[in-house]
Design a protein around this motif. Structure first.
Motif, mmCIF file in Angstrom:
data_model
loop_
_atom_site.group_PDB
_atom_site.id
_atom_site.type_symbol
_atom_site.label_atom_id
_atom_site.label_comp_id
_atom_site.label_asym_id
_atom_site.label_seq_id
_atom_site.Cartn_x
_atom_site.Cartn_y
_atom_site.Cartn_z
ATOM 1 N N ASN A 60 0.833 -1.186 0.000
ATOM 2 C CA ASN A 60 0.000 0.000 0.000
ATOM 3 C C ASN A 60 0.878 1.250 0.000
ATOM 4 O O ASN A 60 0.937 1.957 -1.000
ATOM 5 C CB ASN A 60 -0.953 -0.013 1.200
ATOM 6 N N TYR A 61 1.580 1.470 1.078
ATOM 7 C CA TYR A 61 2.423 2.652 1.189
ATOM 8 C C TYR A 61 3.665 2.587 0.302
ATOM 9 O O TYR A 61 4.219 3.607 -0.082
ATOM 10 C CB TYR A 61 2.851 2.879 2.646
ATOM 11 N N ILE A 62 4.086 1.377 -0.020
ATOM 12 C CA ILE A 62 5.315 1.238 -0.807
ATOM 13 C C ILE A 62 5.194 1.916 -2.172
ATOM 14 O O ILE A 62 6.187 2.376 -2.729
ATOM 15 C CB ILE A 62 5.731 -0.248 -0.949
ATOM 16 N N SER A 63 3.977 2.014 -2.692
ATOM 17 C CA SER A 63 3.827 2.646 -4.009
ATOM 18 C C SER A 63 4.199 4.126 -3.943
ATOM 19 O O SER A 63 4.906 4.623 -4.834
ATOM 20 C CB SER A 63 2.409 2.467 -4.545
ATOM 21 N N ALA A 94 -2.881 1.647 -5.846
ATOM 22 C CA ALA A 94 -4.339 1.509 -5.902
ATOM 23 C C ALA A 94 -4.899 2.605 -6.806
ATOM 24 O O ALA A 94 -4.377 3.727 -6.809
ATOM 25 C CB ALA A 94 -4.925 1.638 -4.501
ATOM 26 N N PRO A 95 -5.938 2.321 -7.560
ATOM 27 C CA PRO A 95 -6.519 3.345 -8.436
ATOM 28 C C PRO A 95 -6.951 4.608 -7.688
ATOM 29 O O PRO A 95 -6.911 5.701 -8.241
ATOM 30 C CB PRO A 95 -7.728 2.639 -9.060
ATOM 31 N N SER A 96 -7.319 4.469 -6.425
ATOM 32 C CA SER A 96 -7.774 5.620 -5.639
ATOM 33 C C SER A 96 -6.643 6.359 -4.918
ATOM 34 O O SER A 96 -6.883 7.362 -4.257
ATOM 35 C CB SER A 96 -8.809 5.156 -4.606
ATOM 36 N N ASP A 97 -5.420 5.871 -5.045
ATOM 37 C CA ASP A 97 -4.263 6.479 -4.369
ATOM 38 C C ASP A 97 -3.744 7.636 -5.218
ATOM 39 O O ASP A 97 -2.889 7.463 -6.084
ATOM 40 C CB ASP A 97 -3.174 5.423 -4.156
ATOM 41 N N VAL A 98 -4.268 8.827 -4.970
ATOM 42 C CA VAL A 98 -3.939 10.001 -5.785
ATOM 43 C C VAL A 98 -2.441 10.275 -5.782
ATOM 44 O O VAL A 98 -1.851 10.564 -6.820
ATOM 45 C CB VAL A 98 -4.731 11.241 -5.306
ATOM 46 N N ASP A 130 -4.336 16.023 -13.777
ATOM 47 C CA ASP A 130 -5.759 15.715 -13.632
ATOM 48 C C ASP A 130 -6.018 14.894 -12.364
ATOM 49 O O ASP A 130 -7.011 15.119 -11.662
ATOM 50 C CB ASP A 130 -6.287 14.968 -14.853
ATOM 51 N N GLN A 131 -5.130 13.934 -12.079
ATOM 52 C CA GLN A 131 -5.275 13.122 -10.868
ATOM 53 C C GLN A 131 -5.268 13.998 -9.620
ATOM 54 O O GLN A 131 -6.085 13.827 -8.731
ATOM 55 C CB GLN A 131 -4.127 12.104 -10.762
ATOM 56 N N THR A 132 -4.343 14.951 -9.557
ATOM 57 C CA THR A 132 -4.221 15.774 -8.353
ATOM 58 C C THR A 132 -5.398 16.711 -8.192
ATOM 59 O O THR A 132 -5.730 17.102 -7.074
ATOM 60 C CB THR A 132 -2.921 16.603 -8.346
ATOM 61 N N ARG A 133 -6.025 17.063 -9.271
ATOM 62 C CA ARG A 133 -7.160 17.991 -9.183
ATOM 63 C C ARG A 133 -8.413 17.321 -8.623
ATOM 64 O O ARG A 133 -9.405 17.996 -8.382
ATOM 65 C CB ARG A 133 -7.410 18.629 -10.543
ATOM 66 N N THR A 134 -8.349 16.015 -8.390
ATOM 67 C CA THR A 134 -9.452 15.329 -7.726
ATOM 68 C C THR A 134 -9.360 15.494 -6.212
ATOM 69 O O THR A 134 -10.254 15.047 -5.486
ATOM 70 C CB THR A 134 -9.474 13.818 -8.069
ATOM 71 N N SER A 135 -8.274 16.109 -5.733
ATOM 72 C CA SER A 135 -8.081 16.328 -4.298
ATOM 73 C C SER A 135 -7.866 17.819 -4.048
ATOM 74 O O SER A 135 -7.740 18.609 -4.984
ATOM 75 C CB SER A 135 -6.865 15.536 -3.799
ATOM 76 N N ASP A 136 -7.775 18.179 -2.789
ATOM 77 C CA ASP A 136 -7.496 19.576 -2.445
ATOM 78 C C ASP A 136 -6.032 19.759 -2.033
ATOM 79 O O ASP A 136 -5.684 20.740 -1.385
ATOM 80 C CB ASP A 136 -8.446 20.077 -1.350
ATOM 81 N N ASP A 137 -5.170 18.845 -2.424
ATOM 82 C CA ASP A 137 -3.751 18.867 -2.069
ATOM 83 C C ASP A 137 -2.989 19.794 -3.023
ATOM 84 O O ASP A 137 -2.582 19.388 -4.114
ATOM 85 C CB ASP A 137 -3.193 17.443 -2.120
#
Length: 190
Positions: A60-63, A94-98, A130-137
């Motif tokens: 999980n975190y290793i990615s 994981a696909p959800s891991d932004v 685009d991936q990052t714009r799905t979050s507020d980071d």
């Protein structure tokens, strides 16, 4: 000789029997070393945790650590090593891991553009943004934009690269990250 803060913290956690927690320290200390302009120290921090997590079979975190490690070795000019870590990040993220998703896309994108596959590289780096714009980071958004700027510059699209870097700078400034804002500003200069 004083050990780095990350190493000191990890040693304490290991003494307490918290090996897994100790192997996650570089998620914070690695980026700090990159901010400090020391990709060699970042690599040392990240590689230690990568190896520990790999030995535990953690996926999980290793990615994210692999993605950060890819950036650390990229900044040292070790592009094939960067590619290998980015591919691993892609395979296990994981696909959800932004965080992991933008890291592998951005790094592979700038590698592809650097290798002459300009359109594919820019497309992949754009997908990182685009991936990052799905979050507020804002930090991730700024980093993804700098990856895109690097891909655009490698493709000879200096105007696009300057615009991406300027947008990254604005995000870093909004976040209060003056170090990354200065890096983005320097990138945008002719």
């Amino acid at each position: 000789d004083v050990p780095a803060l990350g190493q000191h913290t990890a040693a304490i956690l290991e003494e307490l029997g918290l090996r897994f927690d100790a192997a996650l320290i570089s998620i914070d200390s690695g980026p700090v070393e990159l901010l400090a302009g020391d990709p060699v120290a970042a690599e040392a921090e990240l590689r230690k945790d990568y190896d520990a997590l790999d030995a535990m079979g953690e996926r999980n975190y290793i990615s994210s650590i692999a993605g950060l490690l890819a950036e650390a070795v990229y900044r040292q000019g070790r592009f094939e090593d960067a590619r290998g870590h980015a591919v691993f990040c892609e395979e296990v993220a994981a696909p959800s891991d932004v965080s992991s998703q933008y890291l592998w896309r951005g790094i592979k994108g700038k590698l592809l553009a650097r290798d002459g596959d300009h359109d594919q590289g820019i497309t992949l780096a754009t997908s990182a943004v685009d991936q990052t714009r799905t979050s507020d980071d804002l930090e991730a958004q700024g980093n993804a934009l700098l990856f895109l700027a690097e891909a655009q510059a490698a493709a000879g699209r200096e105007g696009d690269a300057a615009r991406s870097a300027a947008e990254a700078r604005a995000l870093f400034e909004a976040k209060g990250n003056i170090v990354s804002a200065a890096r983005a500003a320097a990138f945008a200069l002719p």
